[in-house]
Design a protein around this motif. Sequence first.
Motif, PDB file in Angstrom:
ATOM      1  N   MET A  73      -6.273   2.020   0.610  1.00 23.31           N
ATOM      2  CA  MET A  73      -5.555   1.584   1.097  1.00 23.31           C
ATOM      3  C   MET A  73      -6.909   0.374   2.090  1.00 23.31           C
ATOM      4  SD  MET A  73      -3.501   4.236   3.753  1.00 23.31           S
ATOM      5  CE  MET A  73      -2.917   5.433   2.676  1.00 23.31           C
ATOM      6  N   LEU A  74      -6.173  -0.941   2.481  1.00 25.44           N
ATOM      7  CA  LEU A  74      -6.751  -1.907   2.830  1.00 25.44           C
ATOM      8  C   LEU A  74      -7.121  -1.877   4.255  1.00 25.44           C
ATOM      9  CD1 LEU A  74      -5.490  -4.762   0.437  1.00 25.44           C
ATOM     10  CD2 LEU A  74      -7.887  -3.418   0.007  1.00 25.44           C
ATOM     11  N   ASN A  75      -8.984  -1.948   4.819  1.00 25.88           N
ATOM     12  CA  ASN A  75      -9.266  -2.209   6.167  1.00 25.88           C
ATOM     13  C   ASN A  75      -9.831  -3.176   6.671  1.00 25.88           C
ATOM     14  OD1 ASN A  75      -9.138  -1.657   8.536  1.00 25.88           O
ATOM     15  ND2 ASN A  75      -9.538   0.224   8.541  1.00 25.88           N
TER      16      ASN A  75
ATOM     17  N   ASP B 249      -4.331  -2.157   7.934  1.00 28.80           N
ATOM     18  CA  ASP B 249      -4.916  -1.737   9.369  1.00 28.80           C
ATOM     19  C   ASP B 249      -5.024  -0.338   8.295  1.00 28.80           C
ATOM     20  OD1 ASP B 249      -2.993  -0.304   8.161  1.00 28.80           O
ATOM     21  OD2 ASP B 249      -1.389  -0.297   9.911  1.00 28.80           O
ATOM     22  N   GLY B 250      -5.767   0.051   7.001  1.00 30.64           N
ATOM     23  CA  GLY B 250      -6.000   1.399   7.158  1.00 30.64           C
ATOM     24  C   GLY B 250      -5.147   2.700   6.432  1.00 30.64           C
TER      25      GLY B 250
ATOM     26  N   GLY C  86       0.042 -10.876  -3.551  1.00 32.24           N
ATOM     27  CA  GLY C  86      -1.269  -9.130  -2.416  1.00 32.24           C
ATOM     28  C   GLY C  86      -2.395  -9.084  -3.552  1.00 32.24           C
ATOM     29  N   PRO C  87      -2.060  -8.833  -4.884  1.00 29.60           N
ATOM     30  CA  PRO C  87      -3.235  -8.385  -5.060  1.00 29.60           C
ATOM     31  C   PRO C  87      -4.362  -9.328  -4.868  1.00 29.60           C
ATOM     32  CG  PRO C  87      -1.072  -7.242  -6.049  1.00 29.60           C
ATOM     33  CD  PRO C  87      -0.512  -8.100  -5.663  1.00 29.60           C
ATOM     34  N   THR C  88      -4.464 -10.446  -5.812  1.00 30.08           N
ATOM     35  CA  THR C  88      -4.575 -11.758  -5.640  1.00 30.08           C
ATOM     36  C   THR C  88      -5.478 -11.735  -4.196  1.00 30.08           C
ATOM     37  OG1 THR C  88      -3.330 -12.496  -7.940  1.00 30.08           O
ATOM     38  CG2 THR C  88      -5.425 -13.631  -6.950  1.00 30.08           C
ATOM     39  N   LEU C  89      -5.004 -11.902  -2.971  1.00 28.13           N
ATOM     40  CA  LEU C  89      -5.026 -12.624  -2.287  1.00 28.13           C
ATOM     41  C   LEU C  89      -6.120 -10.944  -2.046  1.00 28.13           C
ATOM     42  CD1 LEU C  89      -2.132 -13.476  -0.349  1.00 28.13           C
ATOM     43  CD2 LEU C  89      -3.998 -14.910  -0.862  1.00 28.13           C
ATOM     44  N   ALA C  90      -5.706  -9.977  -2.111  1.00 23.50           N
ATOM     45  CA  ALA C  90      -7.086  -8.908  -1.466  1.00 23.50           C
ATOM     46  C   ALA C  90      -7.966  -8.329  -2.503  1.00 23.50           C
ATOM     47  CB  ALA C  90      -5.217  -7.408  -1.578  1.00 23.50           C
TER      48      ALA C  90
ATOM     49  N   LEU D  14     -11.959  -7.695   3.746  1.00 21.71           N
ATOM     50  CA  LEU D  14     -11.624  -6.173   4.079  1.00 21.71           C
ATOM     51  C   LEU D  14     -12.676  -5.270   2.814  1.00 21.71           C
ATOM     52  CD1 LEU D  14      -8.002  -7.593   2.354  1.00 21.71           C
ATOM     53  CD2 LEU D  14      -8.547  -6.813   4.741  1.00 21.71           C
ATOM     54  N   VAL D  15     -11.691  -4.282   3.446  1.00 23.36           N
ATOM     55  CA  VAL D  15     -12.431  -2.819   1.940  1.00 23.36           C
ATOM     56  C   VAL D  15     -11.234  -1.680   1.797  1.00 23.36           C
ATOM     57  CG1 VAL D  15     -13.137  -1.741   4.158  1.00 23.36           C
ATOM     58  CG2 VAL D  15     -14.481  -0.979   2.148  1.00 23.36           C
ATOM     59  N   ASP D  16     -11.561  -1.649   0.377  1.00 27.29           N
ATOM     60  CA  ASP D  16     -10.726  -0.673  -0.297  1.00 27.29           C
ATOM     61  C   ASP D  16     -11.206   0.576   0.079  1.00 27.29           C
ATOM     62  OD1 ASP D  16      -8.737   0.410  -1.615  1.00 27.29           O
ATOM     63  OD2 ASP D  16      -8.672  -0.144  -2.734  1.00 27.29           O
TER      64      ASP D  16
END
Length: 167
Positions: A1-3, A31-32, A47-51, A60-62
């Motif tokens: 989850m991205l945070n 928001d994790g 989404g995946p490319t932006l993230a 961001l951190v995964d």
Amino acid sequence: MLNKTQKGRAELRPGQRQLAQRERALLLLADGRKPDAELFALFEGQGPTLAADLISRGYLVDEAPPPLLTPANTPPTVSADAFSGPRSLASARMYLFDLSERMFAPRDKAMAQRYRDALRAARDVGDMLAVSRAMTADVERLAGSERADGIRERLARLLPESALETP
């Protein structure tokens, strides 16, 4: 989850606008707690490319726990993380077009136009690699070696493996 990282939270404070609107939107939603797929669904396939870009730039951190590895699903050892999409010059070209728009257009419209023209004119692996090397050199000059290294890794996952063998 991205945070969000500390850098990501700072970006969302008033007067800090360094990111494009879609990047800020993803940053705001991360928001994790939301699954990545739920976030990515809001960005029409980007989404995946932006993230990945926001992660490589430190916004961001995964925080996903690593999957349990068994002999059947142990990934091969590679320096870059896995890329599940098709490897092709077209994928790499689109990534570089996007990079030109995000990285150069806001700062130097003439440079962005030169790269757009060069990418349109690139007809073979050698031409594409020459454009990508020039772009990453300019990224390194403008945004630092860490950012340029992230772009090089992403390109290595997008380009066909035969292109990576080209000198």
